[in-house]
Design an enzyme around this catalytic site. Structure first.
Site, PDB file in Angstrom:
ATOM      1  N   ASN A  58       0.660  -0.794   0.195  1.00  0.00           N
ATOM      2  CA  ASN A  58      -0.238  -0.297   0.203  1.00  0.00           C
ATOM      3  C   ASN A  58       1.245   1.100   0.069  1.00  0.00           C
ATOM      4  O   ASN A  58       0.118   2.369   0.048  1.00  0.00           O
ATOM      5  CB  ASN A  58      -0.895   0.228   1.337  1.00  0.00           C
ATOM      6  CG  ASN A  58      -0.469   0.220   2.285  1.00  0.00           C
ATOM      7  OD1 ASN A  58       0.801  -0.161   2.965  1.00  0.00           O
ATOM      8  ND2 ASN A  58      -1.402  -0.055   3.457  1.00  0.00           N
ATOM      9  N   LYS A  59       1.939   1.122  -0.316  1.00  0.00           N
ATOM     10  CA  LYS A  59       3.491   2.412  -0.213  1.00  0.00           C
ATOM     11  C   LYS A  59       3.500   2.819  -1.532  1.00  0.00           C
ATOM     12  O   LYS A  59       2.086   2.535  -2.293  1.00  0.00           O
ATOM     13  CB  LYS A  59       3.838   2.199   0.292  1.00  0.00           C
ATOM     14  CG  LYS A  59       4.520   1.760   1.587  1.00  0.00           C
ATOM     15  CD  LYS A  59       4.033   2.603   2.724  1.00  0.00           C
ATOM     16  CE  LYS A  59       4.107   1.382   3.981  1.00  0.00           C
ATOM     17  NZ  LYS A  59       3.055   0.285   4.558  1.00  0.00           N
ATOM     18  N   ASN A  60       3.954   4.549  -1.023  1.00  0.00           N
ATOM     19  CA  ASN A  60       4.608   5.171  -2.882  1.00  0.00           C
ATOM     20  C   ASN A  60       4.594   4.389  -4.077  1.00  0.00           C
ATOM     21  O   ASN A  60       3.980   4.916  -4.274  1.00  0.00           O
ATOM     22  CB  ASN A  60       4.205   6.253  -2.121  1.00  0.00           C
ATOM     23  CG  ASN A  60       2.932   7.560  -1.448  1.00  0.00           C
ATOM     24  OD1 ASN A  60       2.629   6.988  -0.793  1.00  0.00           O
ATOM     25  ND2 ASN A  60       3.191   8.700  -1.672  1.00  0.00           N
TER      26      ASN A  60
END
Length: 387
Positions: A185-187
């Site tokens: 879910n990270k950038n």
């Protein structure tokens, strides 16, 4: 017959065809574990961080644990941190035999309140581990001033802050040990993974030992083990995804910021339209220079509602909107209560941990999604507001 609108998850990673092709190429190469693509990814990250040494790991938990090990932190030591984070932040402190010391958060930024840190420093304190919630850094000048004054290491839990900045400098391009997560879910994602930014090559070499069973190789057949390491290496499959994500990061960042701006406008407009201007819903800090907008979080005015957060989340889900909780106060978990921690010792974290709500935010969202989410959220709040 009317159809329900499409479900909006709270997050979703973006992978283009170029990324899929690059993964297929690695699979066809026959070298799928740590190899040339990992070396390329680490070199590219080092360049991104201004030439500082970088090593990648299997996940962002390993990066933090190994940072503690590199800093020589262990049994009997204390590490100051925040109770509002993914529990890995404090679990890694426990895992090396040290003691987490939780400082309350600033209710505005939701990050550790640096003004309360000095009072918690004891002769056993060895490090500060701040967390940049939703990608918003703490005041870095103040952080490093405290660390210098008290001769402490800083291990930055920048898991959510890849692409964030402080006064024009990338988080990770300066400071002490800086840990990033590349979880789904990270950038920037490698599906699972993380990296650690070091001060010098000696630290990086020590981390390499901790990453793979403490091993050092010499020549064709020589090997030695002089520290206790684990199995925390990142594969070439993961690394090639990261390389592709780095190319797309500027576009992702711009889109996240644009969506965040729309959230502020849409939520405020909906509150005004519903006659709820006095409702004490807390929006995030409106910072478009330092934050990477990893998440958009609101703090629900539970004292003004006749339902709890779970009910708000349930009703949003029924309307096709996914949400998340990031995070309950770590001190509310059984493990930590049994260790003697009390949520009442950090009242801001206690309140915000009970009422914070993560709304959907990811580059693939449409502008209309923001309007819909804001409308449905405010409608639920209006319905459940106490008279």
């Amino acid at each position: 017959m009317s159809t329900s609108p499409a479900f909006i998850p709270f997050t979703r990673p973006s992978f283009n065809q170029e990324t899929i092709d690059a993964v297929a190429e690695v699979l066809r190469s026959g070298w799928v574990t740590s190899g040339p693509k990992l070396a390329e990814f680490e070199a590219t990250l080092s360049e991104y961080f201004g030439g500082r040494p970088v090593r990648c790991f299997a996940n962002g938990t390993a990066t933090m644990k190994i940072a503690l090990q590199v800093a020589g932190i262990g049994v009997g030591d204390e590490v100051i941190t925040t109770p509002i984070s993914w529990v890995a932040t404090s679990n890694v402190i426990l895992s090396v035999g040290a003691k987490p010391v939780f400082i309350d958060i600033d209710p505005h930024t939701r990050n550790i309140d640096l003004n309360k840190v000095a009072a918690a420093i004891t002769p056993k304190t060895r490090a500060i581990m701040p967390v940049y919630l939703a990608g918003l850094p703490v005041n870095m000048d103040q952080l490093y001033s405290i660390a210098k004054q008290h001769n402490l290491r800083v291990i930055e839990d920048a898991a959510q802050a890849f692409g964030s900045q402080w006064q024009g400098k990338k988080i990770g391009s300066f400071g002490d040990l800086v840990s990033f997560s590349f979880q789904a879910n990270k950038n920037l994602t490698t599906v699972e993974g993380g990296c650690l930014v070091f001060n010098n090559d000696d630290e990086a070499k020590l981390a390499e030992k901790f990453r793979l069973q403490g091993l050092t190789r010499q020549g064709m057949d020589g090997m030695d083990v002089d520290v206790l390491g684990g199995k925390d290496n990142l594969t070439d499959v993961n690394a090639v995804i990261g390389l592709q994500q780095l190319k797309q990061l500027p576009a992702y960042q711009a889109r996240r910021a644009a969506l965040a701006r729309q959230y502020f406008d849409a939520i405020r407009a909906e509150l005004k339209s519903a006659g709820l201007e006095t409702l004490k819903i807390e929006l995030p800090v409106e910072n478009f220079t330092e934050s990477n907008w990893h998440m958009f979080q609101v703090v629900l005015p539970l004292d003004e509602l006749n339902v709890d957060r779970a009910q708000v989340m349930t009703e949003l889900k029924e309307l096709g909107i996914g949400t998340g909780v990031h995070y309950p106060a770590i001190t509310s978990f059984t493990l930590y209560k049994e260790l003697g921690y009390k949520t009442s010792d950090t009242p801001n974290a206690q309140r915000i941990g009970r009422s914070i709500l993560t709304l959907p935010l990811f580059p693939g969202m449409a502008d209309a999604d923001i309007t819909r989410i804001a409308s449905e959220l405010v409608g639920i709040l209006k319905k459940h507001r106490k008279n």
